[in-house]
Design a protein around this motif. Structure first.
Motif, PDB file in Angstrom:
ATOM      1  N   ALA A   1       0.853  -1.182   0.000  1.00  0.00           N
ATOM      2  CA  ALA A   1       0.000   0.000   0.000  1.00  0.00           C
ATOM      3  C   ALA A   1       0.888   1.230   0.000  1.00  0.00           C
ATOM      4  O   ALA A   1       2.007   1.207   0.517  1.00  0.00           O
ATOM      5  CB  ALA A   1      -0.935   0.005   1.209  1.00  0.00           C
ATOM      6  N   HIS A   2       0.376   2.327  -0.598  1.00  0.00           N
ATOM      7  CA  HIS A   2       1.143   3.567  -0.712  1.00  0.00           C
ATOM      8  C   HIS A   2       0.181   4.725  -0.499  1.00  0.00           C
ATOM      9  O   HIS A   2      -0.836   4.830  -1.204  1.00  0.00           O
ATOM     10  CB  HIS A   2       1.798   3.653  -2.090  1.00  0.00           C
ATOM     11  N   SER A   3       0.466   5.585   0.492  1.00  0.00           N
ATOM     12  CA  SER A   3      -0.472   6.658   0.822  1.00  0.00           C
ATOM     13  C   SER A   3      -0.552   7.715  -0.263  1.00  0.00           C
ATOM     14  O   SER A   3      -1.556   8.414  -0.365  1.00  0.00           O
ATOM     15  CB  SER A   3      -0.050   7.318   2.140  1.00  0.00           C
ATOM     16  N   GLY A   4       0.478   7.834  -1.085  1.00  0.00           N
ATOM     17  CA  GLY A   4       0.468   8.862  -2.113  1.00  0.00           C
ATOM     18  C   GLY A   4       0.179   8.347  -3.506  1.00  0.00           C
ATOM     19  O   GLY A   4      -0.598   8.929  -4.260  1.00  0.00           O
ATOM     20  N   ALA A   5       0.786   7.204  -3.875  1.00  0.00           N
ATOM     21  CA  ALA A   5       0.670   6.707  -5.249  1.00  0.00           C
ATOM     22  C   ALA A   5      -0.656   6.015  -5.505  1.00  0.00           C
ATOM     23  O   ALA A   5      -1.136   5.952  -6.627  1.00  0.00           O
ATOM     24  CB  ALA A   5       1.832   5.771  -5.567  1.00  0.00           C
ATOM     25  N   GLY A   6      -1.272   5.426  -4.472  1.00  0.00           N
ATOM     26  CA  GLY A   6      -2.538   4.744  -4.664  1.00  0.00           C
ATOM     27  C   GLY A   6      -2.368   3.306  -5.105  1.00  0.00           C
ATOM     28  O   GLY A   6      -1.278   2.727  -5.044  1.00  0.00           O
ATOM     29  N   PRO A   7      -3.467   2.671  -5.589  1.00  0.00           N
ATOM     30  CA  PRO A   7      -3.436   1.227  -5.906  1.00  0.00           C
ATOM     31  C   PRO A   7      -2.433   0.858  -6.984  1.00  0.00           C
ATOM     32  O   PRO A   7      -1.963  -0.271  -7.029  1.00  0.00           O
ATOM     33  CB  PRO A   7      -4.883   0.938  -6.346  1.00  0.00           C
ATOM     34  N   GLU A   8      -2.117   1.806  -7.890  1.00  0.00           N
ATOM     35  CA  GLU A   8      -1.209   1.429  -8.977  1.00  0.00           C
ATOM     36  C   GLU A   8       0.194   1.082  -8.479  1.00  0.00           C
ATOM     37  O   GLU A   8       0.965   0.434  -9.192  1.00  0.00           O
ATOM     38  CB  GLU A   8      -1.130   2.559 -10.002  1.00  0.00           C
ATOM     39  N   ALA A   9       0.552   1.500  -7.260  1.00  0.00           N
ATOM     40  CA  ALA A   9       1.878   1.173  -6.732  1.00  0.00           C
ATOM     41  C   ALA A   9       1.949  -0.237  -6.168  1.00  0.00           C
ATOM     42  O   ALA A   9       3.040  -0.768  -5.951  1.00  0.00           O
ATOM     43  CB  ALA A   9       2.270   2.173  -5.642  1.00  0.00           C
ATOM     44  N   THR A  10       0.806  -0.886  -5.927  1.00  0.00           N
ATOM     45  CA  THR A  10       0.799  -2.226  -5.345  1.00  0.00           C
ATOM     46  C   THR A  10       1.509  -3.212  -6.269  1.00  0.00           C
ATOM     47  O   THR A  10       1.239  -3.282  -7.470  1.00  0.00           O
ATOM     48  CB  THR A  10      -0.650  -2.691  -5.104  1.00  0.00           C
ATOM     49  N   GLY A  11       2.397  -4.005  -5.691  1.00  0.00           N
ATOM     50  CA  GLY A  11       3.125  -5.013  -6.440  1.00  0.00           C
ATOM     51  C   GLY A  11       4.443  -4.543  -6.999  1.00  0.00           C
ATOM     52  O   GLY A  11       5.213  -5.358  -7.517  1.00  0.00           O
ATOM     53  N   THR A  12       4.753  -3.240  -6.914  1.00  0.00           N
ATOM     54  CA  THR A  12       6.033  -2.737  -7.406  1.00  0.00           C
ATOM     55  C   THR A  12       7.100  -2.907  -6.327  1.00  0.00           C
ATOM     56  O   THR A  12       6.789  -2.988  -5.142  1.00  0.00           O
ATOM     57  CB  THR A  12       5.916  -1.254  -7.783  1.00  0.00           C
ATOM     58  N   PRO A  13       8.380  -2.944  -6.711  1.00  0.00           N
ATOM     59  CA  PRO A  13       9.446  -3.074  -5.704  1.00  0.00           C
ATOM     60  C   PRO A  13       9.555  -1.805  -4.855  1.00  0.00           C
ATOM     61  O   PRO A  13       9.251  -0.700  -5.315  1.00  0.00           O
ATOM     62  CB  PRO A  13      10.714  -3.306  -6.542  1.00  0.00           C
ATOM     63  N   GLY A  14       9.996  -1.967  -3.609  1.00  0.00           N
ATOM     64  CA  GLY A  14      10.207  -0.831  -2.734  1.00  0.00           C
ATOM     65  C   GLY A  14      11.435  -0.029  -3.146  1.00  0.00           C
ATOM     66  O   GLY A  14      12.202  -0.406  -4.052  1.00  0.00           O
ATOM     67  N   GLU A  15      11.642   1.105  -2.475  1.00  0.00           N
ATOM     68  CA  GLU A  15      12.776   1.968  -2.807  1.00  0.00           C
ATOM     69  C   GLU A  15      14.086   1.234  -2.520  1.00  0.00           C
ATOM     70  O   GLU A  15      14.250   0.640  -1.453  1.00  0.00           O
ATOM     71  CB  GLU A  15      12.682   3.254  -1.993  1.00  0.00           C
ATOM     72  N   PRO A  16      15.019   1.260  -3.479  1.00  0.00           N
ATOM     73  CA  PRO A  16      16.264   0.478  -3.319  1.00  0.00           C
ATOM     74  C   PRO A  16      17.028   0.824  -2.045  1.00  0.00           C
ATOM     75  O   PRO A  16      17.617  -0.056  -1.428  1.00  0.00           O
ATOM     76  CB  PRO A  16      17.060   0.833  -4.584  1.00  0.00           C
ATOM     77  N   LEU A  17      17.054   2.119  -1.656  1.00  0.00           N
ATOM     78  CA  LEU A  17      17.787   2.480  -0.442  1.00  0.00           C
ATOM     79  C   LEU A  17      17.243   1.738   0.776  1.00  0.00           C
ATOM     80  O   LEU A  17      17.999   1.228   1.610  1.00  0.00           O
ATOM     81  CB  LEU A  17      17.696   3.995  -0.213  1.00  0.00           C
ATOM     82  N   ILE A  18      15.912   1.651   0.866  1.00  0.00           N
ATOM     83  CA  ILE A  18      15.301   0.981   2.021  1.00  0.00           C
ATOM     84  C   ILE A  18      15.532  -0.514   1.944  1.00  0.00           C
ATOM     85  O   ILE A  18      15.844  -1.172   2.952  1.00  0.00           O
ATOM     86  CB  ILE A  18      13.794   1.308   2.080  1.00  0.00           C
TER      87      ILE A  18
END
Length: 727
Positions: A295-312
Motif C-alpha cells: 500500500a502507498h499513501s500517495g501513489a494509490g493502488p497502482e503502486a501495489t506489487g512494485t518493488p520498494g525503494e532500493p535504499l530501504i
C-alpha cells in the motif's frame, strides 16, 4: 498485549510511579500525539516557580531616594554624562560581538539538535504506523482463533461453519474472506464463494505449508486471490481439520492438519494508511517481507506489487529499522517483528525543517532586538518576565490544587511563552493520561471475559466483574488468596507442571481448563495466562483471561457419550465394547488368566415386538439390560450390539466355571416375566460362550466363536447356553 513498566506497576497499586528526570524536553514527530506518561511530562518540565533574585524586585525606597537626589542636583535620575555614553557604547560593542558569536554557535547547535530530534520523530512515526498494522493483524488473528474453536468446525459441518465465519466478518467486510484449507492447499470453504461452489487451490501455498509445518500463525506476502483474482495478503493459523464426513452441509476433507486463513485485500491496507492523516509532505508505504509494495499513501493502488525503494531494501538487509538521508528528503523505516512487513516514511526536508527555520529566525531576531534595545529594554523585559512568571506560577498553583483545565497564558518573553506552552501541553498530556487510565479501568470492568491479576507469588491482586460472575466469588473473598483456590481436581499434577513449564519458558500459556466455582460446581474455561516482567527481568505479575466454554464442553462430552453408549438401554455400544475387549485381552495376555465372551440373543422378542408394539419391545430391552447388569460383576461389561443382541464380557476370571455360573444367572434373570402397562411379556435367551485363549486369541475370533455357539444353543431348543468348540 504490551505494558510499560509504569503501567504494570499501576495495575498493582493503582498509581503510576515517578520516572527519572529527563535531561531535555520531550520531542515528537509532526502529526503524532505524545505517548509520555503524565509523571514523565512533569519530570521533564522546567521549574515553574523559581525563587526570584532580590535584585530583580523593584525597590521603592531606592527609587524615592533617586528622585530626591535629582531634585537637589537638577539632573534627571539615572542620567549619564557624555563620556559615560561613549564608554557604554564601547562596552556594548565589546559585549555584542562575542554575544553574536555565541548566539550563532548556539543557534547552529540548536538547529542540528532539533534536526536530529525531528529525524528521530520521523522514525517514531514509522514505528507507530507499524504498530497500527500489527494491531490490525492481531485483531484478525484473534477472530480466527475464536472461529477455530467453533463446534461446527469440530463436528465437520463446514456449511454451518461457513455461515458462522461470514457472520463473524461483520458488515462492510468487502472482499475480505475466511478460508479453510487443507495441508495440500485445497480450499474446503471460502466465504467469498457460495457453499458447494468448486474451489481452486489457494494462491498462498507457501503460507499454508509454513503454518502446517511450524504449527504457528504466519503472515503472507502479496499474492493474487483465487476467487476474486485480486491482490491480497493473508494471515493463517493452524487448525485440526474434522474427520472425513459426507452428507448435507459437509464436504469430504479427510481430517488432519490444515489452516484457517483470513484474506485481506490490499485496498483495505491502503485505507489504513489513508486514515492516519499524515502531515503534508509525508508519504507512507507498506512493504511485505520480499520488499514488494502492499500500500502507498500517495501513489494509490497502482503502486501495489512494485518493488520498494532500493535504499530501504538495501538497508533492511542489515537493520530492522533506521533512517536514511536522500536527495532533499528523509527516509525512515521500521520492520515489524510480528509480520515481517515494513512501514517506510518519505518526508521532504523542506517540510520537515520549515518550522525549525522559522523558529530559529525568530529567536535570532529577538536576540538582536534585545541587544540593540540596550539598557532601556532591560527594565521592561525584566518587568514582563516577572509578570509572566507570576501568571505561570498562578496557573501551576491552580493545577496543583487539582483544578481541571488550568492553563497559563502564552504571553511575555518567548522563553516564558514556550515554557507556558510546554506547561499547558504537560497538563493536557496528564489529563489525557488520566482519561486513558479511566478508560482502561472501564475496559477492565466491562470486559465480557474474566480477568485475574496475580503477583509473582501467585496471590490474587485484582479481578473484574466478569470473573466474579463466572466464579461466584465476591471480590474481597479472592483478594490475597492463592490462585489454586479455583482448582477443580479434574486435572492431574502433570497438567499443571506442563502449563507452568510453558509459562516459564515461553512467557504465556493457553488452553482449556476445568475450574471450580464458589458453590462447588465446575466450569470449563479457555484460559490464557501471560507472564509480565519488570525492567529488571524479574516476574512482576501474571495476567489470566478466562472465557467460559462450559456449554461447549458439555455438548462435546454429550456427543462423545452418544458415540459410545446405546441411547435406549444406556449400555456400551459396539464401538465402546471393541475398546474394552482390546483392553481386557491385553490384560489377560499379561496376567495369563481366562477371559469369556458371551453372545446373547433374546428368544421370542420378535413376537413381543410384533404383537405388543415397539414401545413394549423397547421396555423389554431396557428391563433385560438392567437384569444383565445386576447378574455380572463390577468389572464385567454388558453391551448391546443392536436389536435384541447383547454381549457379556467377563474379564479377570478365576476359572471357566465362574463364567458358566454368571451365564446361568443371566438365563434365569432373562426368563422372568417383564411387567408391561397391560399384562406382561416373557422372553428367554440363547447364549454362546467363548474363552480366551481356548477359542481364540484376538477379538474377532472370540466374537465369531461366541456367535457360532449362540446359534448352536438356539438350534438345541433355546433358553440355554452353548460352549464354543476349541479353535
Amino acid at each position: 498485549m504490551r505494558n510499560t513498566g509504569a503501567t504494570e506497576d499501576a495495575k498493582q497499586d493503582g498509581k503510576l510511579p515517578p520516572t527519572q528526570p529527563a535531561t531535555q524536553p520531550p520531542t515528537q514527530p509532526p502529526g503524532q500525539a505524545s505517548d509520555q506518561t503524565p509523571d514523565q511530562a512533569f519530570d521533564q518540565a522546567p521549574n515553574l516557580a523559581p525563587d526570584l533574585a532580590l535584585d530583580q524586585v523593584p525597590n521603592k525606597a531606592s527609587d524615592h531616594a533617586a528622585g530626591q537626589s535629582a531634585v537637589l542636583t537638577g539632573k534627571p535620575a539615572g542620567a549619564l554624562p557624555a563620556a559615560g555614553h561613549g564608554r557604554l557604547a564601547a562596552l556594548f560593542a565589546i559585549v555584542l560581538l562575542p554575544a553574536l558569536a555565541i548566539g550563532c554557535i548556539f543557534a547552529a547547535t540548536l538547529y542540528f539538535e532539533r534536526e536530529r530530534q525531528l529525524e528521530n520523530g520521523a522514525l517514531q512515526t514509522a514505528r507507530a504506523l507499524s504498530q497500527v498494522v500489527d494491531g490490525l493483524l492481531a485483531n484478525r488473528q484473534a477472530r480466527l482463533e475464536v472461529l477455530a474453536l467453533s463446534p461446527q468446525l469440530a463436528a465437520g459441518d463446514l456449511a454451518a461453519f461457513q455461515r458462522q465465519a461470514s457472520a463473524a466478518m461483520g458488515p462492510g467486510a468487502g472482499d475480505s474472506a475466511v478460508a479453510l484449507i487443507r495441508a495440500d492447499g485445497q480450499q474446503l470453504m471460502n466465504t467469498l464463494a457460495p457453499w458447494g461452489t468448486p474451489l481452486p487451490k489457494t494462491g498462498a501455498l507457501e503460507l499454508v505449508a509454513s503454518v502446517v509445518a511450524s504449527g504457528q500463525p504466519a503472515v503472507s506476502g502479496l499474492f493474487t486471490g483465487t476467487v476474486r483474482r485480486r491482490p491480497v495478503v493473508a494471515l493463517a493459523i493452524p487448525v485440526q481439520l474434522p474427520a472425513r464426513r459426507h452428507g448435507e452441509g459437509s464436504r469430504a476433507n479427510g481430517g488432519g492438519a490444515g489452516v484457517l486463513l483470513y484474506g485481506q485485500p490490499v485496498a483495505g491496507l491502503q485505507e489504513v494508511l489513508a486514515r492516519q492523516r499524515l502531515p503534508s509532505g509525508y508519504g507512507a508505504v507498506l512493504l511485505d517481507r520480499a520488499g514488494t509494495v502492499l500500500a502507498h499513501s500517495g501513489a494509490g493502488p497502482e503502486a501495489t506489487g512494485t518493488p520498494g525503494e532500493p535504499l530501504i531494501l538495501a538497508a533492511l538487509a542489515t537493520r530492522a529499522e533506521g533512517k536514511l538521508g536522500g536527495d532533499g528528503h528523509l527516509l525512515a523505516y521500521s520492520r515489524s517483528a510480528r509480520s515481517g512487513w515494513t512501514v517506510a516514511l518519505r518526508i521532504e526536508r523542506d517540510v520537515l525543517l520549515l518550522g525549525l527555520r522559522r523558529g530559529l529566525a525568530g529567536a535570532a531576531a529577538a536576540v538582536l532586538a534585545a541587544l540593540c534595545g540596550g539598557a532601556a529594554m532591560a527594565w521592561r523585559f525584566n518587568r514582563r518576565t516577572l509578570r509572566s512568571l507570576a501568571r505561570l506560577r498562578e496557573a501551576a498553583g491552580r493545577a496543583a490544587q487539582g483544578q481541571l483545565g488550568a492553563r497559563a497564558p502564552l504571553d511575555g518573553p518567548r522563553e516564558i511563552a514556550t515554557l507556558a506552552q510546554q506547561f499547558n501541553q504537560m497538563l493536557a498530556a496528564r489529563e489525557a493520561a488520566e482519561r486513558r487510565l479511566h478508560l482502561s479501568a472501564s475496559v477492565f470492568s466491562a470486559a465480557s471475559e474474566g480477568i485475574m491479576l496475580a503477583n509473582a507469588e501467585l496471590r490474587i491482586i485484582d479481578v473484574n466483574p466478569a470473573f466474579l460472575a463466572m466464579s461466584g466469588y465476591a471480590r474481597h473473598e479472592l483478594l490475597g488468596q492463592s490462585t489454586s483456590v479455583l482448582q477443580s481436581g479434574r486435572h492431574a499434577p502433570d497438567f499443571y507442571d506442563a502449563m507452568w513449564h510453558a509459562i516459564d519458558t515461553q512467557g504465556h500459556w493457553q488452553g482449556q481448563i476445568w475450574d471450580r466455582r464458589r458453590d462447588g460446581t465446575l466450569f470449563a474455561a479457555y484460559l490464557t495466562i501471560t507472564r509480565v516482567l519488570d525492567r529488571a527481568g524479574e516476574v512482576s505479575h501474571y495476567i489470566a483471561l478466562f472465557t467460559d466454554i462450559t456449554d461447549q464442553r458439555l455438548q462435546q462430552e454429550e456427543i462423545e457419550r452418544a458415540a459410545h453408549i446405546d441411547p435406549l438401554t444406556q449400555l456400551p455400544n459396539r464401538r465402546l465394547l471393541a475398546d474394552r475387549l482390546q483392553q481386557a485381552l491385553a490384560r489377560a495376555r499379561r496376567q495369563g488368566g481366562p477371559l469369556a465372551v458371551c453372545a446373547l440373543d433374546l428368544d421370542g422378542f420378535k413376537a413381543v415386538n410384533d404383537e405388543r408394539g415397539h414401545e413394549a419391545g423397547d421396555a423389554v430391552l431396557v428391563e433385560v439390560a438392567q437384569r444383565l447388569k445386576r447378574v455380572v460383576r463390577a468389572n464385567d461389561t454388558v453391551a448391546r450390539l443392536g436389536g435384541d443382541e447383547f454381549l457379556l464380557l467377563l474379564a479377570d476370571l478365576d476359572s471357566p466355571g465362574q463364567a458358566e455360573e454368571i451365564v446361568l444367572r443371566a438365563l434365569q434373570a432373562v426368563r422372568q416375566p417383564v411387567p408391561l402397562g397391560e399384562g406382561s411379556a416373557q422372553v428367554s435367551a440363547s447364549i454362546g460362550l467363548a474363552f480366551y485363549p481356548e477359542h481364540g486369541r484376538d477379538a474377532e475370533t472370540l466374537l465369531r466363536a461366541s456367535d457360532g455357539a449362540m446359534y448352536v444353543a438356539k438350534r438345541r431348543g433355546r433358553d440355554q447356553f452353548s460352549r464354543a468348540q476349541p479353535a
